[in-house]
Design an enzyme around this catalytic site. Structure first.
Site, short mmCIF file in Angstrom:
data_model
loop_
_atom_site.label_atom_id
_atom_site.label_comp_id
_atom_site.label_asym_id
_atom_site.label_seq_id
_atom_site.Cartn_x
_atom_site.Cartn_y
_atom_site.Cartn_z
N SER A 1 4.87 2.21 7.95
CA SER A 1 4.52 1.05 7.13
C SER A 1 5.71 0.63 6.26
O SER A 1 6.31 1.46 5.58
CB SER A 1 3.34 1.37 6.23
OG SER A 1 2.18 1.61 7.00
N HIS B 1 0.82 -1.22 0.00
CA HIS B 1 0.00 0.00 0.00
C HIS B 1 0.85 1.27 0.00
O HIS B 1 0.34 2.35 -0.29
CB HIS B 1 -0.97 -0.01 1.19
CG HIS B 1 -0.33 0.24 2.53
ND1 HIS B 1 0.00 -0.78 3.40
CD2 HIS B 1 0.04 1.38 3.15
CE1 HIS B 1 0.54 -0.27 4.49
NE2 HIS B 1 0.57 1.05 4.37
N ASP C 1 0.16 -7.76 1.46
CA ASP C 1 0.52 -6.35 1.53
C ASP C 1 2.03 -6.16 1.56
O ASP C 1 2.56 -5.33 2.30
CB ASP C 1 -0.12 -5.67 2.74
CG ASP C 1 -0.06 -4.14 2.64
OD1 ASP C 1 0.09 -3.62 1.52
OD2 ASP C 1 -0.13 -3.48 3.69
N GLY D 1 -10.85 -23.81 -1.48
CA GLY D 1 -12.15 -23.27 -1.89
C GLY D 1 -13.22 -23.43 -0.85
O GLY D 1 -14.36 -23.79 -1.19
#
Length: 393
Positions: A236, A134, A164, A292
């Site tokens: 971050s 991000h 991320d 799944g």
């Protein structure tokens, strides 16, 4: 009687005279007492020296400056420049035209800069830097400020939205590479967060590991470290290090005071970050296996006599056409083993299925209405999860 009293008085006077002489000699000749005792072999044994740092179980160092000095040169500041397009209304200069026609819709672009941090994880002509996705997402230009003041232009090697994480590459010499921790973290371990909060340049905060194995999204294979070391905007992608200055995690997010929280931050464990790094360098992207299905903890009745935290995971939903659906796994099945590994809980199952190479066939074992079953499942690559792809319950 008088003779005895006279003798005692003589001895007392002699003792007082001796003490006075000893005082005068000691005053003008310091250390004479020890010298005389050594001369006549009357020296007392020297007391044993006390240890400079007496052991104290559970005590920590007074300063973590050595750990910071070891890790800080490997932490960089990242400035990601983005071109942002926004909608606007252009008004007419003439007031009459404004009143008649109002405004005219238009668009305009402007440059935005995102602040973040990163960690140098390899050198010798490679110059890879780990950061958060991000921080650099949709960036047109990425600049990296090194610890020694140099500025390098970074190129994006690859990014993984689910974890991320992103890998950058910079072209610079003499890059300091951070040391990777070899010991697992425990709740209560001291950790230091190093980064670039609010553009203040490199800053260090201290806390402890509040918890490990945190999962904020039940449908993802997350495995966060929770810490109370202060993590702010700009931290971050920075380093979470232990008391020896070794990398244990990549700082990622915090739950702020707006949510009524304080001292709740999260970092990606270095083991997870290393796997993502290796895959991105090798292929440019991350591949995960997928069954799944969605899972929850195994429900245990309070009066069942079973342990409160029963092992395994209960299937809560199955995605149509997924490997789980094709193999015959149903909601409310209890899954106990995947391949040769026992399943501890839903988060453990997520991590294990993600680590299996797509196309591999494994045996999934469990219980259905108390009856054991074994099914062969061929995993596929995990798709991007979206709000529209909901499973059958």
């Amino acid at each position: 009687m008088k003779h005895a009293a006279g003798t005692l008085l003589f001895i007392a006077r002699f003792a007082i005279l001796g003490l006075a002489v000893a005082f005068v000699v000691g005053l003008f000749w310091p250390g004479s007492g020890e010298h005389l005792r050594e001369r006549f072999g009357l020296g007392a044994p020297a007391p044993s020296a006390a240890p400079a740092n007496p052991p104290h179980p559970g005590s920590g160092p007074v300063s973590y400056a050595d750990a910071v000095a070891a890790a800080a040169p490997s932490v960089v500041n990242i400035y990601a420049n983005k071109i942002v397009t926004e909608q606007a209304v252009r008004m007419y200069d003439n007031p009459v035209l404004q009143q008649l026609f109002g405004g005219q819709p238009t668009t305009f672009q402007h440059r935005e800069q995102t602040l973040g941090s990163g960690v140098i994880v390899s050198a010798q002509g490679q110059g890879y830097v780990l950061t958060n996705n991000h921080v650099i997402a949709h960036a047109a230009d990425i600049q990296v400020l090194l610890y020694d003041g140099r500025i390098a232009k970074a190129s994006l090697v690859g990014a993984d939205e689910e974890s991320d994480l992103a890998v950058l590459k910079i072209d610079a010499s003499n890059l300091p590479v951070i040391r990777i921790a070899g010991q697992p973290l425990r709740p209560g371990d001291v950790v230091l967060a190093i980064g670039n909060p609010l553009g203040l340049n490199q800053t260090v905060t201290m806390g402890i590991v509040s918890a490990i194995g945190r999962q904020l999204n039940s449908s993802s294979a997350e495995d966060f470290i929770q810490t109370d070391a202060a993590i702010n905007l700009g931290n971050s992608g920075g380093a979470l290090v232990n008391a020896e200055g070794e990398l244990v995690g990549i700082n990622t997010l915090l739950i702020g005071k707006a949510a009524g929280a304080e001292g709740i931050g999260f970092a990606i464990p270095v083991t997870t970050a290393k796997k993502v790094l290796d895959q991105i360098i090798a292929t440019g992207h991350v591949v995960r296996g997928w069954l799944g299905a969605d899972y929850a903890f195994v429900p245990v009745a309070a009066n069942s006599g079973l342990p409160a935290a029963a092992r395994g995971a209960q299937v809560t939903a199955v995605y149509p056409g997924s490997p789980a659906a094709l193999a015959g796994i149903r909601p409310r099945d209890i899954l106990l083993r995947i391949g040769t590994d026992d399943i501890l809980d839903p988060a453990d199952l997520r991590r294990r299925e993600a680590a299996i190479k797509p196309g591999s066939t494994v045996t999934v074992s469990g219980l259905r209405n108390g009856t054991p079953f074994h099914l062969e499942v061929t995993l596929v690559q995990r798709p991007a999860m979206s709000a529209g792809s909901m499973p059958d319950s």
